[in-house]
Design a protein around this motif. Structure first.
Motif, short mmCIF file in Angstrom:
data_model
loop_
_atom_site.label_atom_id
_atom_site.label_comp_id
_atom_site.label_asym_id
_atom_site.label_seq_id
_atom_site.Cartn_x
_atom_site.Cartn_y
_atom_site.Cartn_z
N THR A 1 0.79 -1.23 0.00
CA THR A 1 0.00 0.00 0.00
C THR A 1 0.83 1.28 0.00
O THR A 1 0.25 2.36 -0.05
CB THR A 1 -0.99 0.01 1.18
OG1 THR A 1 -0.26 -0.04 2.42
CG2 THR A 1 -1.95 -1.16 1.07
N ARG B 1 -2.47 7.75 2.49
CA ARG B 1 -3.68 7.45 3.25
C ARG B 1 -3.84 5.96 3.55
O ARG B 1 -4.62 5.58 4.43
CB ARG B 1 -4.90 7.97 2.50
CG ARG B 1 -4.89 9.47 2.24
CD ARG B 1 -6.02 9.90 1.33
NE ARG B 1 -7.30 9.80 2.02
CZ ARG B 1 -8.48 9.68 1.41
NH1 ARG B 1 -8.51 9.60 0.07
NH2 ARG B 1 -9.60 9.60 2.09
N ALA B 2 -3.13 5.11 2.83
CA ALA B 2 -3.23 3.66 3.04
C ALA B 2 -2.14 3.15 3.98
O ALA B 2 -1.75 1.99 3.91
CB ALA B 2 -3.15 2.94 1.70
N TRP C 1 -0.82 2.58 7.95
CA TRP C 1 -1.16 2.50 9.36
C TRP C 1 0.01 3.07 10.16
O TRP C 1 1.15 2.67 9.95
CB TRP C 1 -1.41 1.06 9.78
CG TRP C 1 -2.55 0.40 9.07
CD1 TRP C 1 -2.51 -0.33 7.91
CD2 TRP C 1 -3.93 0.42 9.46
NE1 TRP C 1 -3.75 -0.79 7.58
CE2 TRP C 1 -4.66 -0.34 8.51
CE3 TRP C 1 -4.62 0.99 10.53
CZ2 TRP C 1 -6.04 -0.52 8.59
CZ3 TRP C 1 -5.99 0.80 10.62
CH2 TRP C 1 -6.69 0.06 9.66
N TRP D 1 -5.94 6.01 -1.43
CA TRP D 1 -7.01 5.27 -0.78
C TRP D 1 -6.78 5.14 0.72
O TRP D 1 -5.65 4.96 1.17
CB TRP D 1 -7.11 3.85 -1.36
CG TRP D 1 -7.50 3.79 -2.79
CD1 TRP D 1 -8.22 4.72 -3.49
CD2 TRP D 1 -7.18 2.74 -3.73
NE1 TRP D 1 -8.38 4.30 -4.80
CE2 TRP D 1 -7.76 3.10 -4.97
CE3 TRP D 1 -6.49 1.54 -3.62
CZ2 TRP D 1 -7.66 2.29 -6.10
CZ3 TRP D 1 -6.39 0.73 -4.74
CH2 TRP D 1 -6.96 1.10 -5.97
N THR D 2 -7.87 5.19 1.49
CA THR D 2 -7.80 4.80 2.89
C THR D 2 -7.62 3.28 2.97
O THR D 2 -7.83 2.59 1.97
CB THR D 2 -9.09 5.18 3.62
OG1 THR D 2 -10.17 4.42 3.08
CG2 THR D 2 -9.39 6.67 3.48
N PRO D 3 -7.26 2.75 4.13
CA PRO D 3 -7.16 1.29 4.23
C PRO D 3 -8.46 0.59 3.83
O PRO D 3 -8.43 -0.45 3.14
CB PRO D 3 -6.83 1.07 5.70
CG PRO D 3 -6.06 2.29 6.09
CD PRO D 3 -6.74 3.41 5.35
N GLN D 4 -9.58 1.13 4.24
CA GLN D 4 -10.87 0.52 3.89
C GLN D 4 -11.09 0.55 2.38
O GLN D 4 -11.54 -0.44 1.79
CB GLN D 4 -12.00 1.24 4.61
CG GLN D 4 -12.01 1.08 6.13
CD GLN D 4 -10.98 1.96 6.84
OE1 GLN D 4 -10.34 2.84 6.25
NE2 GLN D 4 -10.82 1.73 8.13
N GLU D 5 -10.77 1.69 1.76
CA GLU D 5 -10.93 1.80 0.31
C GLU D 5 -9.95 0.88 -0.42
O GLU D 5 -10.32 0.22 -1.40
CB GLU D 5 -10.71 3.25 -0.13
CG GLU D 5 -11.82 4.19 0.32
CD GLU D 5 -11.45 5.65 0.11
OE1 GLU D 5 -12.38 6.49 0.08
OE2 GLU D 5 -10.24 5.97 -0.02
N PRO E 1 -1.98 13.45 -1.01
CA PRO E 1 -1.45 12.12 -0.74
C PRO E 1 -0.27 11.80 -1.64
O PRO E 1 -0.30 12.06 -2.86
CB PRO E 1 -2.64 11.20 -1.04
CG PRO E 1 -3.85 12.06 -0.89
CD PRO E 1 -3.42 13.42 -1.35
#
Length: 278
Positions: A7, A50-51, A53, A13-17, A43
């Motif tokens: 990632t 954004r992806a 953690w 993208w966010t982790p969810q996306e 980003p």
């Protein structure tokens, strides 16, 4: 082979996306970037991603990381950590997190050449890896050393010298096709044979060297740049065939840092392309 995406290469993208998009496209797994990063106005791969953690508070995020990953139907191909080998507290945290997540393996980064005398850096990293390997063995996970330009382990030969004699169940090598175009290239089949049981993971991206200036005397200065899988200097198809002929059947993680194609289209096309090659 199973295919995943690191990632670092999906900053929009966010982790969810990211999990939802990759699962919908047919990827088998995901390799999460875990690090504390700088903010950015937009980003980017290395800042404002954004992806990613955060390492800070990682332990409190593990349940969410697991739920996001498995909830999308994805497996962990590994954890993309950025802790340096001598940062033992953070390495221990990443190893414990990898065990808790059931992610199997985690990258630990090697010293940069510019940070000291190679001989001292190598000796220190070897001691750090002996400690990390023992900890990984205790937890039932694997430490990964990536072949990476500008570090003490840019080639398969250098990486083998660094980890030779350590338990291959607890330490291994990430063979990185794109990084080797920048520094460290050795014949792939020979490198796979040389690494033997230490060949634990594979990263695929592509790179091209381009002329950036010409001096008055005609001397050309070259610089590497990220390229699409098709346009870079590495023959991705030949590389995948060599892996298969060697008997490698593990994870192949894509980390495409080219930007000519929008992210969603890029990840979708990359999966279709590498599947077509094998």
């Amino acid at each position: 082979m199973r295919f995943s995406v690191f990632t670092a290469s999906t900053p929009d993208w966010t982790p969810q996306e990211a999990a939802a998009e990759l699962a919908a496209q047919g990827w088998d797994g995901v390799e999460w970037r875990i690090t504390d990063q700088d903010d950015a106005p937009a980003p980017g791969f290395w800042a404002g991603n954004r992806a990613t953690w955060p390492l800070t508070g990682l332990e409190e995020s593990l349940a969410e990381i697991g739920a996001v990953t498995r909830g999308a139907g994805l497996a962990f191909s590994g954890i993309g950590g950025y802790a340096r080998s001598f940062e033992r507290t953070d390495v221990a945290r990443l190893l414990a997190a990898t065990a808790t997540l059931g992610a199997g393996r985690v990258r630990v980064t090697m010293p940069l050449l510019k940070t000291g005398d190679y001989r001292d850096l190598f000796a220190g990293a070897r001691k750090d890896l002996e400690w990390a390997t023992a900890e990984a063995e205790r937890l039932g996970v694997t430490v990964l050393v990536e072949l990476h330009h500008e570090t003490i382990a840019s080639s398969a030969s250098a990486a083998l010298r660094l980890i030779d004699g350590l338990d291959p169940a607890a330490v291994g090598v990430i063979h990185d096709l794109g990084n080797l175009i920048i520094e460290g290239h050795e014949d792939h089949r020979a490198a796979f044979q040389l690494l033997g049981p230490y060949l634990q993971h594979v990263h695929v991206k592509n790179v091209a060297w381009k002329p950036v200036s010409t001096a008055a005397d005609g001397t050309v200065t070259w610089k590497q740049d990220w390229a699409t899988l098709r346009e870079g200097q590495a023959d991705v198809g030949a590389y995948l065939r060599a892996l298969r002929e060697h008997g490698y059947d593990g994870w192949v993680t894509l980390e495409d840092f080219s930007t000519a194609v929008p992210l969603r289209e890029r990840t979708r096309d990359n999966l279709a392309y590498i599947k077509s090659l094998i």
